[in-house]
Design a protein around this motif. Structure first.
Motif, PDB file in Angstrom:
ATOM      1  N   ASP A  59      -6.369  63.663  74.255  1.00 40.04           N
ATOM      2  CA  ASP A  59      -6.873  64.893  73.638  1.00 40.04           C
ATOM      3  C   ASP A  59      -7.652  65.724  74.661  1.00 40.04           C
ATOM      4  N   VAL A  60      -8.427  65.027  75.506  1.00 40.88           N
ATOM      5  CA  VAL A  60      -9.177  65.742  76.542  1.00 40.88           C
ATOM      6  C   VAL A  60      -8.212  66.356  77.552  1.00 40.88           C
ATOM      7  N   GLY A  61      -7.177  65.601  77.922  1.00 41.97           N
ATOM      8  CA  GLY A  61      -6.195  66.121  78.863  1.00 41.97           C
ATOM      9  C   GLY A  61      -5.497  67.359  78.337  1.00 41.97           C
ATOM     10  N   ALA A  62      -5.155  67.339  77.036  1.00 41.51           N
ATOM     11  CA  ALA A  62      -4.502  68.500  76.436  1.00 41.51           C
ATOM     12  C   ALA A  62      -5.421  69.719  76.465  1.00 41.51           C
ATOM     13  N   ALA A  63      -6.744  69.489  76.318  1.00 46.96           N
ATOM     14  CA  ALA A  63      -7.690  70.601  76.365  1.00 46.96           C
ATOM     15  C   ALA A  63      -7.866  71.133  77.777  1.00 46.96           C
ATOM     16  N   VAL A  64      -7.773  70.253  78.762  1.00 47.84           N
ATOM     17  CA  VAL A  64      -7.983  70.655  80.157  1.00 47.84           C
ATOM     18  C   VAL A  64      -6.743  71.326  80.750  1.00 47.84           C
ATOM     19  N   LEU A  65      -5.558  70.936  80.269  1.00 47.91           N
ATOM     20  CA  LEU A  65      -4.309  71.388  80.894  1.00 47.91           C
ATOM     21  C   LEU A  65      -4.195  72.904  81.046  1.00 47.91           C
ATOM     22  N   PRO A  66      -4.445  73.716  80.009  1.00 47.34           N
ATOM     23  CA  PRO A  66      -4.301  75.173  80.206  1.00 47.34           C
ATOM     24  C   PRO A  66      -5.255  75.734  81.247  1.00 47.34           C
ATOM     25  N   TYR A  67      -6.457  75.143  81.366  1.00 49.68           N
ATOM     26  CA  TYR A  67      -7.401  75.611  82.379  1.00 49.68           C
ATOM     27  C   TYR A  67      -6.933  75.224  83.780  1.00 49.68           C
ATOM     28  N   ALA A  68      -6.354  74.038  83.894  1.00 49.25           N
ATOM     29  CA  ALA A  68      -5.813  73.630  85.193  1.00 49.25           C
ATOM     30  C   ALA A  68      -4.676  74.549  85.606  1.00 49.25           C
ATOM     31  N   ARG A  69      -3.798  74.866  84.674  1.00 49.84           N
ATOM     32  CA  ARG A  69      -2.696  75.784  84.989  1.00 49.84           C
ATOM     33  C   ARG A  69      -3.227  77.162  85.368  1.00 49.84           C
ATOM     34  N   ALA A  70      -4.234  77.633  84.650  1.00 54.64           N
ATOM     35  CA  ALA A  70      -4.800  78.950  84.942  1.00 54.64           C
ATOM     36  C   ALA A  70      -5.427  78.976  86.328  1.00 54.64           C
ATOM     37  N   ALA A  71      -6.104  77.894  86.710  1.00 53.89           N
ATOM     38  CA  ALA A  71      -6.726  77.839  88.037  1.00 53.89           C
ATOM     39  C   ALA A  71      -5.673  77.886  89.132  1.00 53.89           C
ATOM     40  N   LEU A  72      -4.599  77.133  88.951  1.00 51.34           N
ATOM     41  CA  LEU A  72      -3.522  77.138  89.945  1.00 51.34           C
ATOM     42  C   LEU A  72      -2.847  78.504  90.005  1.00 51.34           C
ATOM     43  N   ALA A  73      -2.653  79.119  88.840  1.00 49.90           N
ATOM     44  CA  ALA A  73      -2.031  80.446  88.806  1.00 49.90           C
ATOM     45  C   ALA A  73      -2.919  81.479  89.492  1.00 49.90           C
ATOM     46  N   ALA A  74      -4.230  81.366  89.329  1.00 54.05           N
ATOM     47  CA  ALA A  74      -5.149  82.319  89.955  1.00 54.05           C
ATOM     48  C   ALA A  74      -5.084  82.211  91.472  1.00 54.05           C
ATOM     49  N   VAL A  75      -5.023  80.994  91.982  1.00 55.72           N
ATOM     50  CA  VAL A  75      -4.937  80.809  93.432  1.00 55.72           C
ATOM     51  C   VAL A  75      -3.610  81.352  93.952  1.00 55.72           C
ATOM     52  N   ALA A  76      -2.521  81.048  93.233  1.00 57.44           N
ATOM     53  CA  ALA A  76      -1.217  81.560  93.646  1.00 57.44           C
ATOM     54  C   ALA A  76      -1.207  83.086  93.616  1.00 57.44           C
ATOM     55  N   GLY A  77      -1.857  83.666  92.602  1.00 55.28           N
ATOM     56  CA  GLY A  77      -1.921  85.122  92.506  1.00 55.28           C
ATOM     57  C   GLY A  77      -2.684  85.737  93.665  1.00 55.28           C
ATOM     58  N   ALA A  78      -3.758  85.087  94.092  1.00 51.46           N
ATOM     59  CA  ALA A  78      -4.519  85.599  95.226  1.00 51.46           C
ATOM     60  C   ALA A  78      -3.677  85.593  96.496  1.00 51.46           C
ATOM     61  N   ARG A  79      -2.930  84.519  96.691  1.00 49.90           N
ATOM     62  CA  ARG A  79      -2.077  84.439  97.876  1.00 49.90           C
ATOM     63  C   ARG A  79      -0.988  85.514  97.836  1.00 49.90           C
ATOM     64  N   LEU A  80      -0.406  85.698  96.643  1.00 53.14           N
ATOM     65  CA  LEU A  80       0.658  86.690  96.518  1.00 53.14           C
ATOM     66  C   LEU A  80       0.135  88.118  96.717  1.00 53.14           C
ATOM     67  N   ALA A  81      -1.097  88.367  96.281  1.00 51.54           N
ATOM     68  CA  ALA A  81      -1.677  89.696  96.477  1.00 51.54           C
ATOM     69  C   ALA A  81      -1.815  89.999  97.964  1.00 51.54           C
ATOM     70  N   VAL A  82      -2.237  88.993  98.731  1.00 50.69           N
ATOM     71  CA  VAL A  82      -2.338  89.171 100.181  1.00 50.69           C
ATOM     72  C   VAL A  82      -0.955  89.410 100.776  1.00 50.69           C
ATOM     73  N   ASP A  83       0.033  88.641 100.311  1.00 51.16           N
ATOM     74  CA  ASP A  83       1.397  88.802 100.827  1.00 51.16           C
ATOM     75  C   ASP A  83       1.928  90.207 100.560  1.00 51.16           C
ATOM     76  N   GLU A  84       1.660  90.725  99.353  1.00 51.75           N
ATOM     77  CA  GLU A  84       2.145  92.070  99.022  1.00 51.75           C
ATOM     78  C   GLU A  84       1.530  93.123  99.945  1.00 51.75           C
ATOM     79  N   LEU A  85       0.245  92.968 100.237  1.00 50.01           N
ATOM     80  CA  LEU A  85      -0.433  93.939 101.081  1.00 50.01           C
ATOM     81  C   LEU A  85       0.051  93.864 102.526  1.00 50.01           C
TER      82      LEU A  85
END
Length: 292
Positions: A59-85
């Protein structure tokens, strides 16, 4: 808390297996297990239930999973923003396709790779229902699928192919002297069809339901060519793309009428649009090559 720990946790959760997750992230299984244990110690709770044959979220893992995905997506988004520029296109695109189709998807991907060699491309096969779910949850950026009679409102798409759905029988079958067959008469015959979850099967099931009967499916196979071979041996009436039904010497094609059936293959993606620059570039190429 380290990003690699979150990455390993998300991958194990998605794969349901430490072994498959380790293969996917290219790390030895003990290393994946150790990093997730460290994450669990830091959080003070177990995230994964390891007691069964398949690893499951607590149950704890299910609660943490969306936050873990969001954190990874945020880092990937930061890298992609630099790549676009900086004008560099890299990253990853994930594409899906139905098991059998006549779309030159390999050619499209090859040309995309030639233009953007730094982008990693992954390709998955499946039936349309499974691929649509993967589009919705972000595991795929685009896919060649059949959306059935009513396309989902949360997906956009380009029509790639559009053709009639036909019946086909062996050349010595009792129906072989006829050019067409009303849909209602299919209830009298054993049918050979793609499995549920595929576009042609969805059209068939929906049309039969509207006509007040359930089709009698004698054989199912995931490859249309196999359906044609079974019908050619006299095992029933195959439900096929019209082009396949009319291009085999061992089959007699029958146009389905009252009503006629048509099926489309489309290139589909989430309505919000692809998130990454690489996925947007792939969609742009699909639009150009598929004529939209």
């Amino acid at each position: 808390m380290e990003l690699r720990q979150l990455e390993y946790f998300v991958t194990v959760a998605e794969e349901g297996s430490f072994t498959r997750a380790a293969e996917k992230v290219h790390v030895a299984q003990p290393g994946v297990s150790a990093q997730i244990r460290r994450l669990e110690r830091e959080l003070g709770q177990e995230l994964l239930d390891r007691s069964g044959r398949t690893v499951r979220l607590t149950d704890v893992g299910a609660a943490v999973l969306p936050y873990a995905r969001a954190a990874l997506a945020a880092v990937a988004g930061a890298r992609l923003a630099v790549d676009e520029l900086t004008g560099l296109l890299r990253g990853r695109v994930a594409v899906g396709m139905v098991t059998s189709h006549n779309v030159d998807l390999p050619g499209l991907l090859a040309r995309f790779h030639q233009d953007h060699p730094a982008v990693e491309i992954t390709l998955a096969e499946g039936n349309s229902d499974d691929l649509v779910e993967s589009l919705r949850d972000g595991r795929l950026d685009g896919a060649i699928v059949s959306l059935g009679a009513t396309p989902p409102p949360d997906l956009d798409h380009l029509v790639v192919t559009d053709e009639a759905i036909a019946a086909a029988v062996a050349v010595d079958h009792e129906l072989a002297g006829r050019p067409e067959i009303p849909l209602g008469q299919l209830r009298e015959h054993p049918l050979i069809s793609l499995p549920p979850g595929t576009g042609i099967r969805s059209h068939l099931d929906a049309a039969c339901a509207r006509a007040g009967f359930a089709p009698k499916i004698a054989f199912e196979a995931s490859q249309p060519v196999m359906l044609a071979q079974l019908a050619g041996r006299g095992l029933g009436v195959a439900i096929l793309p019209d082009s396949l039904a009319r291009n085999r010497a061992d089959l007699h094609p029958l146009t389905i009428v009252r009503p006629g059936l048509r099926g489309q293959l489309v290139f589909a993606w989430r309505s919000g649009g692809p998130v990454s620059p690489a996925a947007r570039a792939l969609l742009g190429r699909a639009r150009r090559e598929f004529g939209a």
